[in-house]
Motif scaffolding. Sequence first.
Motif, short mmCIF file in Angstrom:
data_model
loop_
_atom_site.label_atom_id
_atom_site.label_comp_id
_atom_site.label_asym_id
_atom_site.label_seq_id
_atom_site.Cartn_x
_atom_site.Cartn_y
_atom_site.Cartn_z
N GLN A 1 37.68 20.67 13.51
CA GLN A 1 38.12 19.83 12.39
C GLN A 1 39.12 20.56 11.48
O GLN A 1 39.47 20.04 10.42
N VAL A 2 39.56 21.75 11.84
CA VAL A 2 40.51 22.46 10.99
C VAL A 2 41.80 21.65 10.86
O VAL A 2 42.26 21.03 11.81
N SER A 3 42.36 21.67 9.64
CA SER A 3 43.56 20.88 9.38
C SER A 3 44.79 21.46 10.03
O SER A 3 45.74 20.75 10.37
N GLU A 4 44.82 22.79 10.19
CA GLU A 4 45.94 23.45 10.84
C GLU A 4 45.46 24.79 11.40
O GLU A 4 44.54 25.41 10.84
N THR A 5 46.09 25.24 12.46
CA THR A 5 45.64 26.45 13.14
C THR A 5 45.67 27.66 12.22
O THR A 5 44.82 28.56 12.34
N MET B 1 31.50 27.61 10.97
CA MET B 1 30.15 27.53 11.56
C MET B 1 30.16 26.65 12.81
O MET B 1 29.64 27.03 13.86
N ALA B 2 30.74 25.46 12.69
CA ALA B 2 30.75 24.53 13.81
C ALA B 2 31.58 25.06 14.97
O ALA B 2 31.18 24.94 16.14
N ASP B 3 32.72 25.66 14.65
CA ASP B 3 33.63 26.10 15.73
C ASP B 3 33.03 27.24 16.54
O ASP B 3 33.24 27.30 17.77
N ILE C 1 34.52 23.29 3.07
CA ILE C 1 35.17 22.88 4.31
C ILE C 1 35.44 24.06 5.26
O ILE C 1 35.09 23.99 6.45
N PRO C 2 36.08 25.14 4.80
CA PRO C 2 36.33 26.24 5.75
C PRO C 2 35.05 26.85 6.31
O PRO C 2 35.02 27.24 7.49
N ILE C 3 34.00 26.93 5.50
CA ILE C 3 32.75 27.47 6.02
C ILE C 3 32.16 26.53 7.07
O ILE C 3 31.71 26.97 8.14
N ALA C 4 32.18 25.23 6.79
CA ALA C 4 31.67 24.26 7.77
C ALA C 4 32.45 24.35 9.07
O ALA C 4 31.87 24.30 10.17
N VAL D 1 39.92 25.14 19.16
CA VAL D 1 41.00 24.63 18.32
C VAL D 1 42.12 24.01 19.17
O VAL D 1 42.52 22.86 18.95
N GLU D 2 42.59 24.75 20.14
CA GLU D 2 43.70 24.24 20.96
C GLU D 2 43.34 22.98 21.74
O GLU D 2 44.17 22.07 21.87
#
Length: 445
Positions: free
Chosen positions: A312-316, A56-58, A50-53, A306-307
């Motif tokens: 898709q990150v669960s938290e900043t 990459m996407a962000d 998940i963090p890698i995905a 993100v802002e």
Amino acid sequence: MTSTRTALAGMAIAAVAFTGLATPAAQAQDGELFIPLLTYRTGPFAGSGIPIANGMADYLTMLNERDGGIGGVKIRIEECETGYNTQKGVECYESTKANDPLIYNPYSTGITLQLIPKASVDNIPVLSMAYGLSAAADGNLFPWVFNPPDTYWDGASAIIKYIAEQEGGDLSNLDGKKIGYIFLDAGYGREPIPLLEQFAKDYGFTLTQYPVPADQMQNQSSQWLNVRRDRPDYMIMWGWGAMNPTAVKEAAKIRYPMDKFIGVWWSGGEDDARPAGDGGKGFKTLNFNGVGQDFPVIQDILTHVVEPGKSQVSETARVGENLYNRGVMNSFLMAEAIRTAQEMTGKKVIDAADMRAGMENLNITEERLKEAGMEGFMAPLKLTCADHSGENDVYVQQWNGETWEKVSDWFSPMKDVVRPMLVKAAEEYVASNQPWPERSEPCAQ
């Protein structure tokens, strides 16, 4: 970093699902740069995937939002869920390859091994960033495969070199030592074994192996009881997904000295060390990317992605963690290859053949890293026709109970020893996979 069919057979893995981030999954449109992302947000390896995905996407989304894409051309991002399963990964490849993708990132050694023979047939490059087949670093024999910044064999040599440093700095000091190797018993974990076995002969240490089957990743008691019995001087780990936090907790449970427990770069997620609590303090891993949010590129991702709620990150707070930043670096390499290809060809909308040439001519300098807001984030990187990995510098990080701390300078793998072994292994791979196409792609001048 692998998924063999046998290893994962029977595991509950979610069905293939497309989760288009920028737009619904569709045929790539004229005037776009199509990059499919083979990811896994489900299953026993999701904690690492998940963090890698997200990273990459962000990063690619940030380029779209901040710059309007690359060279004025928007990037179409499309995720395909593999569940870290080789068969599903190949299905993702086959279902998207007709849409003019520029490159594939398998994010699994098992999937990578399946795609390598297809790359030169379909003429679509494969980027396996610091994973996959080490021998594929030989660009003369694998012109469509790239594995920068380092191969697994580079990583194994770097750990042995670091251990020698801890023992006084000379490789001869390894004579008589006992080194344990705990690994995911699949292609990923088995990949560095030939090199470690050769090093054991060359430098006089005893190598004891502790394989962990994929279906027993969360039950390693027997392996660690054997470690307690054998009392190795150092432990090396090649883990992924749920294997990593289990191993760190088990090592702490038997009171193994954590500062002598060293993982490869895929064992260094925050969620790999954090669950062990104070017992995880001192655990070390290799790394080749920066950690944290104190980089301009990460700040731009926060501002533009993100802002506004486009991530898709669960938290900043998860932005800037080690594997998130690893994903950012992966997409940065692709973006730089696109820029390079655009400059080489004079075209804005490039194809996969152009992308291959762009990868092969990557030359990321200190100046370019600074321009990209990544000064200190990674080591400069240069690829060539012959060298598709680069054998770049790495460093060692250590868990302090809350985050990773850099505890060594950047240092190089044992290039002079590893490179001849890589070339020989590449020749053996080709010999055993005949007919293998001879390289016809010219080297750029």
